[in-house]
Design a protein around this motif. Structure first.
Motif, PDB file in Angstrom:
ATOM      1  N   ARG A 297     122.024  64.844  19.780  1.00 54.49           N
ATOM      2  CA  ARG A 297     121.228  64.234  18.718  1.00 54.49           C
ATOM      3  C   ARG A 297     120.942  62.781  19.086  1.00 54.49           C
ATOM      4  NH1 ARG A 297     121.829  62.229  13.002  1.00 54.49           N
ATOM      5  NH2 ARG A 297     119.750  62.573  12.182  1.00 54.49           N
ATOM      6  N   PRO A 298     119.834  62.518  19.763  1.00 50.62           N
ATOM      7  CA  PRO A 298     119.495  61.119  20.075  1.00 50.62           C
ATOM      8  C   PRO A 298     119.128  60.362  18.807  1.00 50.62           C
ATOM      9  CG  PRO A 298     117.681  62.562  20.669  1.00 50.62           C
ATOM     10  CD  PRO A 298     118.811  63.460  20.242  1.00 50.62           C
ATOM     11  N   ASN A 299     119.320  59.049  18.841  1.00 48.55           N
ATOM     12  CA  ASN A 299     118.996  58.269  17.648  1.00 48.55           C
ATOM     13  C   ASN A 299     117.544  57.829  17.610  1.00 48.55           C
ATOM     14  OD1 ASN A 299     118.843  56.174  19.479  1.00 48.55           O
ATOM     15  ND2 ASN A 299     120.520  54.975  18.599  1.00 48.55           N
ATOM     16  N   SER A 300     116.773  58.276  18.610  1.00 49.69           N
ATOM     17  CA  SER A 300     115.340  58.002  18.633  1.00 49.69           C
ATOM     18  C   SER A 300     114.658  59.067  19.465  1.00 49.69           C
ATOM     19  CB  SER A 300     115.056  56.613  19.221  1.00 49.69           C
ATOM     20  OG  SER A 300     113.660  56.432  19.428  1.00 49.69           O
ATOM     21  N   SER A 301     113.420  59.374  19.120  1.00 48.23           N
ATOM     22  CA  SER A 301     112.658  60.346  19.904  1.00 48.23           C
ATOM     23  C   SER A 301     112.046  59.728  21.150  1.00 48.23           C
ATOM     24  CB  SER A 301     111.546  60.957  19.037  1.00 48.23           C
ATOM     25  OG  SER A 301     112.095  61.672  17.956  1.00 48.23           O
TER      26      SER A 301
ATOM     27  N   VAL B  92     121.668  60.585  29.772  1.00 51.39           N
ATOM     28  CA  VAL B  92     120.789  60.201  30.870  1.00 51.39           C
ATOM     29  C   VAL B  92     119.977  61.410  31.308  1.00 51.39           C
ATOM     30  CG1 VAL B  92     120.673  59.185  33.165  1.00 51.39           C
ATOM     31  CG2 VAL B  92     122.477  58.478  31.571  1.00 51.39           C
ATOM     32  N   ILE B  93     118.684  61.215  31.414  1.00 47.64           N
ATOM     33  CA  ILE B  93     117.797  62.304  31.801  1.00 47.64           C
ATOM     34  C   ILE B  93     116.979  61.894  33.017  1.00 47.64           C
ATOM     35  CG2 ILE B  93     117.620  63.084  29.407  1.00 47.64           C
ATOM     36  CD1 ILE B  93     114.743  61.944  29.394  1.00 47.64           C
ATOM     37  N   THR B  94     116.417  62.872  33.686  1.00 42.79           N
ATOM     38  CA  THR B  94     115.341  62.637  34.634  1.00 42.79           C
ATOM     39  C   THR B  94     114.101  63.323  34.087  1.00 42.79           C
ATOM     40  OG1 THR B  94     114.701  62.738  36.977  1.00 42.79           O
ATOM     41  CG2 THR B  94     115.799  64.677  36.073  1.00 42.79           C
TER      42      THR B  94
ATOM     43  N   PRO C 230     112.717  57.838  24.601  1.00 38.78           N
ATOM     44  CA  PRO C 230     113.773  57.461  25.538  1.00 38.78           C
ATOM     45  C   PRO C 230     113.602  56.036  26.033  1.00 38.78           C
ATOM     46  CG  PRO C 230     112.166  58.852  26.621  1.00 38.78           C
ATOM     47  CD  PRO C 230     111.765  58.800  25.177  1.00 38.78           C
ATOM     48  N   PHE C 231     114.713  55.448  26.440  1.00 43.69           N
ATOM     49  CA  PHE C 231     114.709  54.092  26.972  1.00 43.69           C
ATOM     50  C   PHE C 231     114.651  54.164  28.498  1.00 43.69           C
ATOM     51  CE2 PHE C 231     116.710  53.922  22.880  1.00 43.69           C
ATOM     52  CZ  PHE C 231     116.256  52.741  22.310  1.00 43.69           C
ATOM     53  N   ILE C 232     113.787  53.372  29.100  1.00 43.86           N
ATOM     54  CA  ILE C 232     113.753  53.279  30.555  1.00 43.86           C
ATOM     55  C   ILE C 232     114.945  52.450  31.007  1.00 43.86           C
ATOM     56  CG2 ILE C 232     112.442  52.537  32.557  1.00 43.86           C
ATOM     57  CD1 ILE C 232     111.244  54.912  31.045  1.00 43.86           C
ATOM     58  N   ILE C 233     115.756  52.976  31.896  1.00 42.70           N
ATOM     59  CA  ILE C 233     116.972  52.290  32.327  1.00 42.70           C
ATOM     60  C   ILE C 233     116.628  50.980  33.018  1.00 42.70           C
ATOM     61  CG2 ILE C 233     118.908  52.452  33.945  1.00 42.70           C
ATOM     62  CD1 ILE C 233     119.051  55.433  33.231  1.00 42.70           C
ATOM     63  N   SER C 234     115.618  51.003  33.857  1.00 43.43           N
ATOM     64  CA  SER C 234     115.182  49.778  34.526  1.00 43.43           C
ATOM     65  C   SER C 234     113.716  49.929  34.899  1.00 43.43           C
ATOM     66  CB  SER C 234     116.017  49.523  35.787  1.00 43.43           C
ATOM     67  OG  SER C 234     115.525  48.402  36.487  1.00 43.43           O
ATOM     68  N   ARG C 235     112.970  48.853  34.739  1.00 43.25           N
ATOM     69  CA  ARG C 235     111.557  48.886  35.127  1.00 43.25           C
ATOM     70  C   ARG C 235     111.333  48.412  36.551  1.00 43.25           C
ATOM     71  NH1 ARG C 235     108.699  50.492  30.976  1.00 43.25           N
ATOM     72  NH2 ARG C 235     109.545  50.251  28.864  1.00 43.25           N
ATOM     73  N   THR C 236     112.420  48.099  37.226  1.00 40.04           N
ATOM     74  CA  THR C 236     112.341  47.762  38.644  1.00 40.04           C
ATOM     75  C   THR C 236     113.412  48.543  39.388  1.00 40.04           C
ATOM     76  OG1 THR C 236     113.856  45.895  38.403  1.00 40.04           O
ATOM     77  CG2 THR C 236     111.484  45.442  38.158  1.00 40.04           C
TER      78      THR C 236
END
Length: 926
Positions: free
Chosen positions: A613-617, A679-681, A619-625
């Motif tokens: 159950r994620p708290n948002s639909s 963590v997803i890909t 996803p957060f990008i782990i790093s943009r670089t």
């Protein structure tokens, strides 16, 4: 063979009939009471702790006392019945009994008073298990029953009352094993409500679109109370419901109240089922340790309810079993709704989707998978007796236990997970002893496998550790291929030199390269491709040429590109995003979800071992670089990427490969912000999917999925991410009319297609809250090696192929990922006249045919399972029937067994069921 009302044991064609089911009454509501215990093969306690009744401070449970008590109570009243499921426990108990007790138990079984259901070593999970391992664990249990009790002990009903969702492939396997029916307790709350309204809680499950009906048809019943007794009617020593007090001269006489309450429950239950027969499960987790409590009250319940019939009451209560109940449903001669999809995902409330366990404990899931591969190889070698303490039996039983729905699922306590891993490790050690001295069974002769010299196993190659290859100036690599087709496999060995020569079994030089190792555990890495013959081995010789510093990887600012004749892959040097170029582009991202802590407005449900159950639909990008290094050699081109200190990946493209390899490393997942993370890909493509995607069922047939859609009812979606996750056991793909993107996994994981043209897979999650499903602790894995949190490494294979050739690509890739070659090593020169290569087949099997099992059955025979591994509509070429299998053998005769090898197929008689017209839904690969 008609079972269970009349059970027959046929010996030399002489049949003995035993009445085993109590008579029912036409024109009445017949209530079948099924006394049972649900004995988890590990969950809150280890398998051994559950058996002995140890650590009752965790949970009061002792299986040996349950079986002792039940046998004693069955002998006191011949009307009583009991069913038992888990052979991992029963086998252990049986071995410790005297011959007189064993004879008594055999008599109870022969009379149908003690009935085995399911009969596998455990009640397997249905999401995270591979079909080959499920077949093995069912075979070991059913074979024990067959050899101990004969036909009377053969289960006719499978009983999966606790798994968290149900796979179509399981139903197909059970049908092919000869079962007449399948009962379970858990299904989606919306599905149950609809089925109750329409009286569709009993149905015909058509579990394959490739097998001609009724080969994979299985009658399926959904139990009314999960697997618990009706409310108010639990009489175990741990229950708080009052007993039946039936002496009118004593205080608190309650017979009228109990009978009245029971009649209300029974009549209410009858309104949501189709016949005048209903079933009630009278038992629960580890109950009947004091069976007298249960049976004394059940005896009274049956007596006093049935006594009301003299006053016109139309309810008849009886001791029963699932097979007796199924017999009555069959006699009703009705039509039943047809189902062709599966029962995933499972939710028990609007925000409570049990889809987190598809990925929970990813390291254990991987260990189970490679253990399955190792066992597959070992059973091709002759062992000791089938139930002796032979070396292979240790691994067989450890693997069978690992299939339990609280084992490979990842839903157990941490100390229990450690115990499962310990059992597998012990199995590995026994297998190594076996492999050091055994032989491989081959046509017409027996060939020494390990050449009578010491072989070393490097079991930490996934973290680039192998002392022999790192220290030896010359060594050999033996590659054993358990598959019935030749394989090409990349070998990556940690070394300390910078130049090596590699030669194959014929002495021909093999292209190899040395580069700096991506892992911190070794300096350099030697890479070359091996080719192994079917069902055989080959040997490669490696010699050091030069020491010195390794070539430094290049750090590029321009867009790195790796390519071969099949693929071109471009990397953004800043973000690390990957683009795979064909008519459709693919972008690969590595985001994460923050896990719900149970403080949302809609629900207090947090993420845990069971629940995603994620708290948002979003996803957060782990790093943009990303930091990027590139290495190009003639053998392999690879790009190494670091997105954060705890997330990295290596993208590899081998010279002649159609598949792109992604080796991911995740962990320790940071929790400094007090948030669990998942963590997803994610692969975003321009493929026009129209919200459809495809996942495998237990590694075998593939089912079509659609976002926010269920074929059998109008879904009201409340969790847009978790509610669209499905188990991915070996592969998943998306496609349109032009291209197909396939992802092959190295373990069971969860994933879905949340956006059109997108496919995401959860790799790892670390959670800080307990999800209120019984395990009592958060999924926050740490160890002495990883005190800051578990680090997990894995592999994905990506193929992007134009249709229709894609259909012939993903099955061999998945098969090779599941059943990998075994590498063993020898330092120095080999002994003279050592045979360097051997194949157990004169010719490889056709691509559509998979050698599922080749194992010693007894001293004089082997068990052989061959399967056509393509679905009927999957491939224009490979889905065709294979009419000639053996090119050099003339088959004079075949005696075929059922799938579980516990009955001759021509003696396997199953109930015929009639589906309702106009039911069933297209769900499958197309």
């Amino acid at each position: 063979m008609t079972l269970p009302t009349e059970q027959y044991s046929c010996i030399h064609r002489v049949c003995v009939c035993v009445q085993s089911c109590h008579a029912t009454k036409p024109g009445m509501l017949n209530v079948h009471l099924v006394p049972h215990t649900h004995d988890d093969v590990g969950w809150l306690k280890t398998v051994d702790q559950y058996y002995y009744g140890d650590r009752n401070d965790i949970q009061h449970a002792g299986v040996q006392y349950i079986l002792d008590s039940v046998v004693d109570q069955l002998l006191k009243n011949q009307d009583r019945r009991f069913i038992y499921v888990e052979m991992a426990f029963f086998y252990r108990w049986w071995k410790s009994q005297s011959s007189s007790v064993q004879q008594t138990v055999k008599q109870l079984v022969n009379e149908g008073r003690l009935e085995f259901v399911n009969g596998g070593w455990c009640m397997s999970d249905e999401a995270a298990t591979h079909y080959s391992a499920v077949i093995d664990q069912m075979t070991i249990g059913l074979r024990f029953l067959n050899e101990t009790f004969g036909a009377f002990g053969r289960p006719r009903v499978t009983w999966h009352i606790d798994p968290f969702g149900h796979a179509r492939e399981h139903a197909s396997m059970f049908a092919q094993m000869g079962f007449d029916g399948f009962f379970f307790g858990r299904l989606d709350y919306q599905d149950r409500a609809r089925r109750m309204r329409n009286k569709e809680q009993e149905l015909l499950w058509r579990a394959s679109d490739s097998l001609t009906p009724p080969m994979a048809d299985l009658f399926t019943g959904i139990l009314p109370n999960g697997y618990n007794p009706p409310e108010g009617f639990c009489w175990d020593q741990l229950c708080s419901d009052p007993p039946i007090r039936d002496d009118p001269d004593l205080e608190d006489y309650n017979v009228d109240d109990v009978v009245g309450c029971f009649l209300v429950i029974a009549n209410s239950q009858s309104t949501v089922y189709k016949t005048n027969h209903i079933i009630m499960t009278m038992g629960s987790d580890f109950q009947y340790e004091n069976a007298n409590l249960w049976y004394k009250n059940l005896d009274k319940l049956i007596h006093y309810v049935n006594a009301r019939q003299a006053n016109g009451n139309k309810v008849n209560v009886l001791y029963s079993t699932p097979s007796c109940y199924l017999q009555e449903l069959h006699r009703a001669n009705l039509t039943w709704p047809l189902k062709t999809d599966d029962f995933f995902p499972y939710a028990d409330d609007a925000h409570d989707f049990w889809t987190g366990y598809f990925t929970s404990r990813p390291a254990l899931k991987r260990y189970e998978r490679i253990s399955n591969s190792n066992l597959y190889l070992v059973v091709q070698l002759p062992g000791k007796g089938p139930f002796g303490e032979g070396e292979s039996q240790t691994m067989k039983k450890a693997m069978a236990v690992a299939q339990h729905h609280d084992a490979v699922s990842g839903t157990e306590k941490q100390h229990v997970a450690n115990d499962y891993a310990r059992k597998l490790a012990n199995g590995w050690q026994h297998c190594r002893v076996l492999q050091a001295s055994q032989y491989i069974v081959l046509p017409n002769r027996i060939q020494t496998f390990l050449h009578r010299f010491l072989r070393i196993y490097c079991e930490n190659l996934n973290v680039s550790v192998c002392p022999l290859t790192e220290s030896s100036k010359k060594f050999s690599v033996n590659v054993y291929n358990p598959l019935a087709r030749p394989v090409t496999w990349p070998v990556r060995l940690p070394v300390n030199g910078t130049a090596y020569s590699v030669s194959d079994a014929s002495g021909k030089a093999v292209d190899c390269q040395v580069s700096m190792c991506a892992s911190s555990f070794a300096v350099n890495e030697l890479v070359f491709q091996v080719q192994a013959p079917p069902l055989g081995y080959t040997t490669y010789t490696v010699a050091l040429i030069q020491d010195g510093p390794p070539p430094a990887p290049a750090q590029q600012r321009a867009p790195p590109v790796i390519q071969n004749k099949f693929l071109q892959v471009t990397f953004d040097p800043e973000t690390g995003l990957i683009s795979i170029e064909l008519p459709n582009d693919v972008l690969l991202k590595r985001p994460r979800y923050n896990a719900s802590a149970g403080n949302n407005v809609e629900s207090r449900q947090p993420s845990g071992a069971y629940i995603f159950r994620p708290n948002s639909s979003t996803p957060f990008i782990i790093s943009r670089t990303a930091k990027t290094e590139i290495i190009k050699t003639s053998v392999v081109q690879e790009v190494r990427q670091w997105f954060a200190p705890w997330v990295s990946q290596v993208v590899r493209l081998y010279a002649d490969s159609r598949a792109l390899e992604l080796e991911w490393t995740v962990g320790p997942v940071p929790i400094d912000d007090s948030l669990g993370k998942e963590v997803i890909t994610r692969l975003d493509t321009s493929i026009k999917t129209s919200e459809y995607f495809y996942t495998d069922s237990n590694g075998r047939e593939v089912l079509q999925r659609k976002k926010d859609f269920w074929p059998t009812w109008n879904l009201k979606q409340s969790e847009p991410i978790a509610g669209n996750y499905y188990p991915i056991n070996s592969r998943a793909y998306i496609k349109d009319d032009v291209d197909q993107l396939t992802v092959v996994t190295d373990r069971s994981q969860g994933g879905g297609s949340i956006q059109n043209g997108s496919l995401e897979i959860m790799l790892h999650h670390r959670l800080l809250h307990y999800d209120f499903r019984g395990v009592g602790e958060p999924l926050n894995e740490i160890s002495g090696i990883f005190p800051d949190g578990l680090v997990v490494r894995g592999r994905l294979l990506l193929t992007l192929d134009p249709l229709p050739t894609a259909a012939d690509m993903h099955r061999p890739l998945a098969e090779g990922m599941v059943l990998q070659p075994l590498l063993t090593f020898t330092a120095g020169d080999l002994k003279p006249n050592t045979q360097l290569e051997f194949s157990g087949l004169l010719a490889a099997l056709p691509p559509a045919v998979h050698l599922l099992t080749l194992s010693q059955w007894d001293e004089d025979s082997v068990l052989l399972r061959l399967e056509h591994q393509y679905q009927s509509s999957e491939s224009k070429v490979s889905s065709q029937a294979v009419t000639k299998l053996f090119s050099t053998l003339e088959v004079l005769g075949v005696a075929e067994l059922n799938l579980s090898a516990n009955q001759w197929k021509d003696e396997m008689k199953r109930f015929d069921w009639t589906p309702e017209k106009g039911t069933g839904h297209q769900c499958c690969v197309s």
